[in-house]
Design an enzyme around this catalytic site. Structure first.
Site, PDB file in Angstrom:
ATOM      1  N   GLU A 185      50.610  30.079  47.389  1.00 23.36           N
ATOM      2  CA  GLU A 185      49.036  29.374  47.676  1.00 23.36           C
ATOM      3  C   GLU A 185      49.261  29.091  49.350  1.00 23.36           C
ATOM      4  OE1 GLU A 185      46.617  29.102  46.353  1.00 23.36           O
ATOM      5  OE2 GLU A 185      45.885  27.597  46.850  1.00 23.36           O
ATOM      6  N   LYS A 215      32.791  33.565  46.864  1.00 24.52           N
ATOM      7  CA  LYS A 215      33.133  32.836  46.226  1.00 24.52           C
ATOM      8  C   LYS A 215      33.715  32.695  44.475  1.00 24.52           C
ATOM      9  CE  LYS A 215      34.428  28.202  45.624  1.00 24.52           C
ATOM     10  NZ  LYS A 215      36.410  27.599  45.445  1.00 24.52           N
ATOM     11  N   ASN A 222      23.360  42.013  39.924  1.00 27.26           N
ATOM     12  CA  ASN A 222      24.183  41.572  39.989  1.00 27.26           C
ATOM     13  C   ASN A 222      25.493  42.216  39.680  1.00 27.26           C
ATOM     14  OD1 ASN A 222      23.266  38.984  41.309  1.00 27.26           O
ATOM     15  ND2 ASN A 222      24.406  37.852  40.349  1.00 27.26           N
ATOM     16  N   GLY A 223      26.578  42.706  40.450  1.00 28.78           N
ATOM     17  CA  GLY A 223      27.372  43.854  38.762  1.00 28.78           C
ATOM     18  C   GLY A 223      27.285  46.173  39.534  1.00 28.78           C
ATOM     19  N   LYS A 254      45.818  30.442  51.858  1.00 23.59           N
ATOM     20  CA  LYS A 254      45.406  29.945  52.463  1.00 23.59           C
ATOM     21  C   LYS A 254      45.313  29.766  53.569  1.00 23.59           C
ATOM     22  CE  LYS A 254      43.303  28.440  49.728  1.00 23.59           C
ATOM     23  NZ  LYS A 254      43.440  28.478  48.490  1.00 23.59           N
ATOM     24  N   ARG A 259      28.495  30.789  47.240  1.00 24.87           N
ATOM     25  CA  ARG A 259      29.694  32.020  46.487  1.00 24.87           C
ATOM     26  C   ARG A 259      29.810  33.208  47.118  1.00 24.87           C
ATOM     27  NH1 ARG A 259      28.183  32.677  41.524  1.00 24.87           N
ATOM     28  NH2 ARG A 259      28.312  34.330  41.030  1.00 24.87           N
ATOM     29  N   CYS A 293      27.479  37.683  45.212  1.00 19.88           N
ATOM     30  CA  CYS A 293      25.550  38.238  44.852  1.00 19.88           C
ATOM     31  C   CYS A 293      24.757  37.347  43.570  1.00 19.88           C
ATOM     32  CB  CYS A 293      25.539  39.348  43.907  1.00 19.88           C
ATOM     33  SG  CYS A 293      25.876  41.197  44.613  1.00 19.88           S
ATOM     34  N   HIS A 344      66.438  39.785  50.745  1.00 17.53           N
ATOM     35  CA  HIS A 344      66.133  41.474  50.389  1.00 17.53           C
ATOM     36  C   HIS A 344      64.873  41.842  50.839  1.00 17.53           C
ATOM     37  CE1 HIS A 344      68.702  40.760  47.411  1.00 17.53           C
ATOM     38  NE2 HIS A 344      68.638  39.235  47.418  1.00 17.53           N
ATOM     39  N   TRP A 383      26.454  40.722  48.347  1.00 14.34           N
ATOM     40  CA  TRP A 383      27.920  40.750  48.490  1.00 14.34           C
ATOM     41  C   TRP A 383      27.708  42.114  48.453  1.00 14.34           C
ATOM     42  CZ3 TRP A 383      32.556  42.564  46.565  1.00 14.34           C
ATOM     43  CH2 TRP A 383      33.895  41.588  47.397  1.00 14.34           C
ATOM     44  N   GLU A 414      43.381  33.322  54.242  1.00  8.13           N
ATOM     45  CA  GLU A 414      41.775  33.357  53.738  1.00  8.13           C
ATOM     46  C   GLU A 414      41.114  32.720  55.172  1.00  8.13           C
ATOM     47  OE1 GLU A 414      40.616  32.503  48.836  1.00  8.13           O
ATOM     48  OE2 GLU A 414      42.279  30.559  50.212  1.00  8.13           O
TER      49      GLU A 414
END
Ligand code: G6P
Length: 620
Positions: free
Chosen positions: A493, A615, A112-113, A497, A27, A2, A516, A86, A500
Site C-alpha cells: 500500500e 476514484k 457510463n459503462g 500511494k 471520481r 464517468c 529472489h 473518463w 499513484e
C-alpha cells in the site's frame, strides 16, 4: 470515472448541472459536457416546441474549462443532462466528450459503462446513412434512438436498449419532447432524486444531495422517465414498477478542503476522526467484544461459516490482504483474498458455508460488483464494508457495515484504508469471540483500538519531519518497499500511494522475497522503505536490511521502537507509536501516506486527480 447528472424541473438547469458535475469531479475524468433544450420559442410564430434548440456544450479537461467557454451558459433551460467522461473508446477530446448526439442534433445521450456490440451497431447504422462524429461507443445509442424514434422517446429508448449489450447507465433527452429525461440502468449505477416539483438523476447520489435526500435506486434493466410534474419507473418489458423511495441517511459532511492544500492531505489528517467513526457505537468494552448492527441479521450464519473470501480492488485489495492476517489471527475461518477482477476466473466451490466479503470505498467498483454477483449466484453469503451509503454494492450484499468516514475525494485512498482495517478488526473480533478469542484477548484488542486515534494524532504532529525526509528522497526514480507478516500489505500500500500520485516507480514486496529478484535492482540510486516494527519479524527484517546495506542501498525505516540495530542500518528513520501487532499497520501506513504526498507535492503533481486514474472505477 464517468459521472452523470440530470435535471428536470422549473429551475434553471445549467447551474444545477454544472454544480452536479463539480460534485462528480472527484471520481476522475478527462472531459465534461452538458445538453439542455432551450425554453420558449425561437421561430417567428411564437412558441413552437418543434423548433427548440438543443444546446450541447463540451470541453476537454476540467469542468471549469467548460465554464470558461461561456457559451450556452446563459441559455434559459429547465431540463438537461450532463457528464464527466473518463476515456475508454476514443481519446479524451471535445468531440468524444458526452453528450453524444444523433444526425439531426436533436437527441442527446450521456452514458457510463461500455457498449460491447457498438462496432456492429455502428456499421449497421452507417449502412442506413447515419453519420458518426466521434470515436465513442456512446454515439451509437443516440443514432439508435434516432432510428427508432417516431413520436415517443420512451418507446424509442426501450427499443434501442434492447439492441445494446454491455453495461450502461444512460440518460437521454430529445429537443422535440418537452421536459422529459429518460434514464436506463444496466450494470452501471443510476439513482433518481425526488425533489420538490423537480426530479433529478445521477450515477452517484453525492451529486444529488444538495437538492434532495429522497432517492430511488434503479435496479438493472429499469428505466426511469422524469417529466416536470411526474416520474415513473418501468422495466424493459414496459411494465410500470412501484419503487421504494429511500431517504439517504448520510451525515452532512462538508466537501471542502478546510484550509488544506489538497483533499488528500485533509483526508490523511482526518484519520483520527474516521478511525473513531468506524468504531463509534460498535464496541462493548465490558464484554471484550464488538457489535456490528449491520451484521446482526446474518450473525448465526456467519458463526457457522467455514471460509471467508475477501474480494476488492486497489487500496481496498491491500486492506483485504491485511484482513486475511487479522481474520486468521482472531477466528477459525479459512481466509482467502482475491482481486475482484480475478475472482470470476477462479473455479471456487462456493456454497452456503462460505462468506464473500467485498471491501469498497465507492460501493460501485465494477469488478467488485461482478465478483459479488458471481458469489451470490453460487449461494455464498455476501457481505460488504462500504463507505458510500446506498450504492450498488450495498444493495446486492446480504449484510454489511458502513465506514462512516465521510466522502473521500482524493483519488488515492487514505482514510478509507485505515477505516477498512478497523472494521475488519471489529468483524474478526465479533466472530472470534464466538470461537477461540477470550475476554482478556478481546479486551486487549479493544483497548488498543480505543488508543488508535490519539496515536494517529501523534504521528500527524510529526508531518514536518516526514516532509523533510520526503524532500531528501524526492530525486529518486525507483523505490522498493518491504515488510513482513502484517506489514507486507503495508509495504504494498505504501508503494501504491507513491506511484499513484508522484508517478515514481515503486514496488511493494514481502521482505523475504527480496532475495529472489528485487535485490538485483538495489544500488545507491534505488532506495528501500523498510517497515520494521518490533515484533516477531524484527530479526528477519534486520537481516534483509543488512543485505540491502551491503549493496549500497539507502534505507528509510518506519518502526515503532528505538532498536539500535535498526537505527544503525537505516539512513533515515520514522518512529511511530507502538500498538498490538495486528493494529500496528494502521499506524505504520500514516507516515507512508505523508511521504508519498510530500514527494508528489514537490514534483508538482496533480495530487487529488492524478493522471489516468479515477476514484470510482465503473468499467471492468
Ligand atoms: C480506484 C481508486 C483507488 C481504489 C480502487 C478501489 O483505483 O483510485 O483509490 O482503491 O479504485 O475502489 P473502491 O471504491 O472499490 O474501494
Amino acid at each position: 470515472m464517468c459521472g452523470i447528472i440530470c435535471y428536470c424541473g422549473k429551475k434553471q438547469a445549467i447551474p444545477i448541472l454544472i454544480n452536479g458535475l463539480k460534485r462528480l469531479e472527484y471520481r476522475g475524468y478527462d472531459s465534461a459536457g452538458f445538453a439542455v433544450v432551450e425554453n420558449g420559442a425561437i421561430g417567428k410564430n411564437g412558441r413552437n416546441n418543434k423548433n427548440r434548440r438543443n444546446i450541447v456544450v463540451k470541453a476537454k479537461g476540467r469542468v471549469d474549462h467548460l465554464e470558461k467557454k461561456k457559451i450556452g451558459l446563459d441559455v434559459d433551460a429547465t431540463f438537461g443532462i450532463a457528464h464527466t467522461r473518463w476515456a475508454t473508446h476514443g481519446k479524451p477530446s471535445q468531440v468524444n466528450a458526452h453528450p453524444q448526439t444523433d444526425c439531426a442534433n436533436k437527441i442527446s445521450v450521456v452514458h457510463n459503462g461500455i457498449i460491447e456490440n457498438y462496432l456492429e451497431l455502428k456499421e449497421e447504422l452507417m449502412a442506413k446513412g447515419h453519420v458518426f462524429k466521434s470515436e465513442t461507443d456512446t454515439e451509437v445509442i443516440a443514432h439508435l434512438v434516432e432510428e427508432y424514434f417516431e413520436d415517443d422517446l420512451e418507446i424509442a429508448v426501450l427499443k434501442a436498449v434492447e439492441r445494446l449489450s454491455g453495461t450502461f447507465g444512460i440518460a437521454v433527452i430529445h429537443a422535440d419532447i418537452d421536459h422529459q429525461v429518460i434514464i436506463v440502468k444496466r450494470g452501471s449505477p443510476m439513482v433518481v432524486g425526488i425533489g420538490d416539483k423537480e426530479y433529478l438523476a445521477a450515477s452517484d447520489s453525492n451529486a444529488l444531495t444538495p437538492y434532495t435526500k429522497k432517492m430511488i435506486y434503479l435496479s438493472d434493466d429499469e428505466i426511469a422517465v422524469l417529466n416536470s410534474d411526474e416520474y415513473h419507473i418501468k422495466n424493459l418489458r414496459n411494465e410500470t414498477l412501484e419503487k421504494k423511495i429511500e431517504i439517504l441517511e448520510t451525515r452532512d459532511y462538508k466537501v471542502d478542503k478546510r484550509g488544506f492544500e489538497h483533499y488528500m492531505l485533509k483526508e490523511i489528517f482526518e484519520q483520527p476522526v474516521s478511525i473513531e467513526n468506524a468504531m463509534r457505537g460498535r464496541i462493548i468494552e465490558s464484554e471484550g467484544v464488538s457489535k456490528l448492527g449491520g451484521l446482526e441479521p446474518v450473525l448465526d450464519r456467519l458463526k457457522n461459516t467455514r471460509q471467508l473470501i475477501i474480494v476488492s480492488c486497489g487500496t481496498s485489495y491491500y486492506a483485504g490482504l491485511l484482513g486475511r492476517y487479522i481474520f486468521e489471527h482472531l477466528t477459525e475461518l479459512n481466509i482467502e483474498v482475491e482481486l475482484a477482477s480475478e475472482f470470476r476466473y477462479r473455479r471456487l466451490k462456493l456454497d452456503e458455508d462460505v462468506a464473500v466479503l467485498a471491501l469498497s470505498q465507492s460501493g460501485e467498483t465494477a469488478d467488485t460488483l461482478a465478483a459479488i454477483k458471481e458469489a451470490k449466484r453460487k449461494g455464498a453469503l455476501v457481505l460488504g464494508i462500504v463507505n458510500a451509503v446506498g450504492t450498488a454494492i450495498t444493495q446486492i450484499t446480504d449484510a454489511g457495515v458502513y465506514n462512516h468516514a465521510g466522502p473521500e475525494i482524493g483519488v488515492a485512498s487514505t482514510k478509507i484504508y485505515t477505516s477498512q482495517l478497523v472494521i475488519q478488526t471489529l468483524m474478526a473480533l465479533l466472530i472470534g469471540r464466538y470461537q477461540g478469542v477470550s475476554f482478556i484477548e478481546g479486551s486487549e484488542i479493544i483497548n488498543a483500538l480505543i488508543r488508535l486515534p490519539d496515536q494517529v494524532r501523534e504521528i500527524l504532529k510529526n508531518a514536518d519531519q516526514i516532509k523533510e525526509i520526503a524532500h531528501k528522497y524526492s530525486r529518486y526514480k525507483n523505490f522498493l518497499y518491504i515488510g513482513r507478516l502484517f506489514n507486507y500489505p503495508t509495504a504494498m500500500e505504501g508503494a501504491l500511494k507513491l506511484k499513484e500520485i508522484s508517478y515514481i516507480h515503486a514496488e511493494g514486496y514481502a521482505a523475504g522475497e527480496m532475495k529472489h529478484g528485487p535485490i538485483s535492482l538495489i544500488d545507491r540510486n534505488f532506495p528501500t522503505v523498510a517497515i520494521v516494527p518490533d515484533d516477531l519479524t524484527l530479526d528477519k527484517m534486520i537481516s534483509n536490511m543488512q543485505e540491502i546495506k551491503a549493496r549500497n542501498g539507502k534505507i528509510l525505516s518506519v518502526t515503532n521502537a528505538n532498536v539500535p540495530q535498526v537505527e544503525k542500518i537505516s539512513n533515515d528513520i520514522i518512529v511511530v507509536p507502538r500498538t498490538i501487532p495486528i493494529l500496528q499497520p494502521i499506524l505504520n501506513i500514516i507516515p507512508l501516506q505523508l511521504f508519498a504526498y510530500y514527494i508528489a507535492k514537490e514534483k508538482g503533481r496533480d495530487i487529488d486527480k492524478p493522471r489516468n486514474l479515477a476514484k470510482s472505477v465503473t468499467v471492468e
